[in-house]
Design a protein around this motif. Sequence first.
Motif, PDB file in Angstrom:
ATOM      1  N   ASP A  27       0.824  -1.216   0.000  1.00  0.00           N
ATOM      2  CA  ASP A  27       0.000   0.000   0.000  1.00  0.00           C
ATOM      3  C   ASP A  27       0.858   1.265   0.000  1.00  0.00           C
ATOM      4  OD1 ASP A  27      -2.401  -1.483   0.125  1.00  0.00           O
ATOM      5  OD2 ASP A  27      -2.203  -1.693   2.293  1.00  0.00           O
ATOM      6  N   VAL A  29       2.574   4.584  -0.958  1.00  0.00           N
ATOM      7  CA  VAL A  29       2.208   5.689  -1.854  1.00  0.00           C
ATOM      8  C   VAL A  29       3.436   6.122  -2.642  1.00  0.00           C
ATOM      9  CG1 VAL A  29       1.359   8.052  -1.997  1.00  0.00           C
ATOM     10  CG2 VAL A  29       0.404   6.483  -0.288  1.00  0.00           C
ATOM     11  N   SER A  51      -9.914   3.930 -11.475  1.00  0.00           N
ATOM     12  CA  SER A  51      -9.374   3.439 -10.208  1.00  0.00           C
ATOM     13  C   SER A  51      -7.943   2.954 -10.340  1.00  0.00           C
ATOM     14  CB  SER A  51     -10.238   2.303  -9.656  1.00  0.00           C
ATOM     15  OG  SER A  51     -10.189   1.168 -10.522  1.00  0.00           O
ATOM     16  N   HIS A  52      -7.551   2.487 -11.546  1.00  0.00           N
ATOM     17  CA  HIS A  52      -6.213   1.937 -11.758  1.00  0.00           C
ATOM     18  C   HIS A  52      -5.599   2.501 -13.040  1.00  0.00           C
ATOM     19  CE1 HIS A  52      -7.919  -0.961  -8.923  1.00  0.00           C
ATOM     20  NE2 HIS A  52      -6.682  -1.361  -8.660  1.00  0.00           N
ATOM     21  N   ARG A 105      -2.838   1.413  -8.429  1.00  0.00           N
ATOM     22  CA  ARG A 105      -4.121   2.019  -8.043  1.00  0.00           C
ATOM     23  C   ARG A 105      -3.956   3.527  -7.933  1.00  0.00           C
ATOM     24  NH1 ARG A 105      -8.997   0.849  -5.650  1.00  0.00           N
ATOM     25  NH2 ARG A 105      -8.505  -1.382  -5.555  1.00  0.00           N
ATOM     26  N   LYS A 107      -4.622   6.883  -6.331  1.00  0.00           N
ATOM     27  CA  LYS A 107      -5.062   7.404  -5.031  1.00  0.00           C
ATOM     28  C   LYS A 107      -5.685   8.780  -5.193  1.00  0.00           C
ATOM     29  CE  LYS A 107      -3.387   8.152  -0.285  1.00  0.00           C
ATOM     30  NZ  LYS A 107      -3.613   9.585  -0.080  1.00  0.00           N
ATOM     31  N   GLN A 108      -4.928   9.709  -5.783  1.00  0.00           N
ATOM     32  CA  GLN A 108      -5.451  11.050  -5.994  1.00  0.00           C
ATOM     33  C   GLN A 108      -4.522  11.839  -6.904  1.00  0.00           C
ATOM     34  OE1 GLN A 108      -5.562  13.373  -2.360  1.00  0.00           O
ATOM     35  NE2 GLN A 108      -3.533  12.721  -1.730  1.00  0.00           N
ATOM     36  N   GLU A 119      -0.688  10.577  -7.236  1.00  0.00           N
ATOM     37  CA  GLU A 119      -0.321   9.645  -6.178  1.00  0.00           C
ATOM     38  C   GLU A 119      -0.946   8.285  -6.481  1.00  0.00           C
ATOM     39  OE1 GLU A 119      -1.345  11.187  -2.351  1.00  0.00           O
ATOM     40  OE2 GLU A 119       0.341  12.597  -2.334  1.00  0.00           O
ATOM     41  N   VAL A 120      -0.111   7.247  -6.444  1.00  0.00           N
ATOM     42  CA  VAL A 120      -0.580   5.895  -6.761  1.00  0.00           C
ATOM     43  C   VAL A 120      -0.161   4.935  -5.654  1.00  0.00           C
ATOM     44  CG1 VAL A 120      -0.508   6.296  -9.253  1.00  0.00           C
ATOM     45  CG2 VAL A 120       1.505   5.336  -8.098  1.00  0.00           C
ATOM     46  N   LEU A 121      -0.833   3.794  -5.575  1.00  0.00           N
ATOM     47  CA  LEU A 121      -0.542   2.765  -4.585  1.00  0.00           C
ATOM     48  C   LEU A 121      -0.049   1.501  -5.279  1.00  0.00           C
ATOM     49  CD1 LEU A 121      -3.755   3.082  -2.350  1.00  0.00           C
ATOM     50  CD2 LEU A 121      -1.546   4.177  -1.990  1.00  0.00           C
TER      51      LEU A 121
END
Length: 230
Positions: A27, A29, A51-52, A105, A107-108, A119-121
Amino acid sequence: MNLKTIAHIRNMYKEKFGIPRQSGLTDMVSKIVFEKEFRDINALRGLEGFSHLWLIWGFSKNGEDGDEPFRPTVRPPRLGGNTRVGVFATRSPFRPNPLGLSSVRLKQIIETDEGPVIEVLGADLLDGTPIYDIKPYLASFDCHSDAKSGFVDKNEFRVLKVILSDEQKAILGQDAAILEQTLSQDPRPQYQDDPDRVYGMRFSDYEIRFTVRGDVLTVLEVSRVSPEAR
């Protein structure tokens, strides 16, 4: 074809050792920071609805200089590092064109002094890796429920139990959970299984030392890296 670097990724993976072998396993970031030429929020219009994402990037630290001869086979870690298979049947970084592909994923998207930042996960990229392109992940077309994964399906994915002391967790703070996720993927080469060997890796601003005995990874030491070494 000349590829333009549109962005670089920023995260806690400061060296190759310890990076998850696939995306989506932690998870953590990561931030995608664009080069000045591409810092236009209009280029991201509509991306917030997904979402991805797919990231297309470069293996910038794999040691290849582009002039070495073609290697038709490689030894993937998934097979213990001792069995050779075709390079195009693996995701090895040592390829004719050192390109990587990762699903992450979203994030924002935030506005910063460096322009829009994504920002991705779950990225499996080294800090500073160049990004060549970003594309939305389309669940209707990119996900295949009947897909087979060749030799990967035949080798059980090993997850380790990670032991971190309360003192070590206090040093790491909120980064402790991400380190635990990272170490649980077993960062060692799979042909190494010496319970007395002490391994070391750089994680964010910390130096981590650990051992592995069976399915248990024990963190021996967590120390901060000096500002000069960062």
